[in-house]
Design an enzyme around this catalytic site. Structure first.
Site, PDB file in Angstrom:
ATOM      1  N   GLY A  12      43.792 111.159   0.220  1.00 51.40           N
ATOM      2  CA  GLY A  12      43.979 110.596  -1.106  1.00 51.40           C
ATOM      3  C   GLY A  12      43.869 109.092  -1.056  1.00 51.40           C
ATOM      4  O   GLY A  12      43.106 108.535  -0.253  1.00 51.40           O
ATOM      5  N   CYS A  13      44.633 108.405  -1.870  1.00 47.02           N
ATOM      6  CA  CYS A  13      44.599 106.950  -1.946  1.00 47.02           C
ATOM      7  C   CYS A  13      44.790 106.319  -0.574  1.00 47.02           C
ATOM      8  O   CYS A  13      45.794 106.544   0.095  1.00 47.02           O
ATOM      9  CB  CYS A  13      45.696 106.468  -2.891  1.00 47.02           C
ATOM     10  SG  CYS A  13      46.007 104.703  -2.821  1.00 47.02           S
ATOM     11  N   PHE A  14      43.819 105.502  -0.141  1.00 45.60           N
ATOM     12  CA  PHE A  14      43.951 104.925   1.199  1.00 45.60           C
ATOM     13  C   PHE A  14      45.032 103.860   1.270  1.00 45.60           C
ATOM     14  O   PHE A  14      45.527 103.545   2.344  1.00 45.60           O
ATOM     15  CB  PHE A  14      42.623 104.436   1.776  1.00 45.60           C
ATOM     16  CG  PHE A  14      41.741 103.570   0.912  1.00 45.60           C
ATOM     17  CD1 PHE A  14      42.247 102.680  -0.023  1.00 45.60           C
ATOM     18  CD2 PHE A  14      40.359 103.641   1.063  1.00 45.60           C
ATOM     19  CE1 PHE A  14      41.413 101.880  -0.787  1.00 45.60           C
ATOM     20  CE2 PHE A  14      39.501 102.838   0.306  1.00 45.60           C
ATOM     21  CZ  PHE A  14      40.041 101.962  -0.625  1.00 45.60           C
TER      22      PHE A  14
END
Length: 221
Positions: free
Chosen positions: A51-53
């Site tokens: 998901g969001c890094f």
């Protein structure tokens, strides 16, 4: 997004971009810089899409034995000039490249932490971030990593620890493209925006719902 666009992942990235000149770090493949720079002695590399890094970088930065983390893009159809603006169209995922000391932490242990810091049953993205670019994956850099990742996934499936099938892809790693400089260490550079984003996106709440007391305890330190 499920919340105010200003505080969405893309909205916050636009704000950060306005205040910084992006710096694209060298691309790597299979742990070796495409430009020819060998991996640092005594370290190994793992690549996960979670998901969001910004969030997965924050999680793994607090793992003992992790030497360095770099947010970036991988797994897509293009092999050059990948950026935040074009990575979605090219079917790249947001990923984290993790350099670690194998004398302090094993690849198997990194896999265990990865599973318990995401929702591996969600094939359509992660938390409030939807779409392929936010879906989960393990990118193996060699045959041994592929073997360990498949075995770890199979063990998890057999354990019935999760109430739904695992949707995380395990694939051979391709070229890695480091994200722009304003994305690196975002949780440190923009702590208020980051914490609001993470809370509003429901990441920690969902991980706790999926994993219960098995959720990775280092989340959001």
């Amino acid at each position: 997004m499920r919340f105010n666009a200003l505080f969405s992942k893309r909205g916050l990235a636009v704000l950060a971009l306005a205040a910084a000149v992006p710096l694209v770090l060298p691309n790597t493949m299979n742990g070796v810089d495409i430009m020819g720079e060998a991996q640092a002695a005594g370290t190994e590399t793992a690549i996960f899409a979670g998901g969001c890094f910004w969030c997965i970088e924050s999680d793994f930065d607090h793992v003992p034995g992790v030497v360095e983390t770099i947010s970036g893009y991988s797994g897509g159809q293009t092999t050059e000039n990948v950026t935040y603006k074009n990575h979605v169209a090219a079917r790249h995922r947001e990923v984290l490249k993790i350099k670690y000391d194998p004398s302090k932490i094993s690849y198997d242990k990194l896999l265990d932490i990865f599973w318990r810091s995401v929702d591996p049953t969600d094939g359509g993205g992660q938390f409030c971030d939807r779409g392929h670019s936010y879906s989960t994956a393990v990118y193996a850099l060699n045959d041994e990593q592929a073997k360990l990742a498949k075995a770890s996934k199979a063990k998890l499936e057999t354990s019935k620890a999760l109430s739904a099938p695992i949707r995380t892809e395990i694939a051979q790693a391709g070229p890695f493209f480091a994200a722009e400089d304003y994305h690196q260490d975002y949780y440190q550079k923009n702590p208020v925006r980051y914490k609001y984003y993470r809370y509003s996106c429901g990441r920690d709440a969902r991980v706790k719902q999926v994993w219960g007391n098995q959720a990775y305890s280092g989340i959001n330190k």
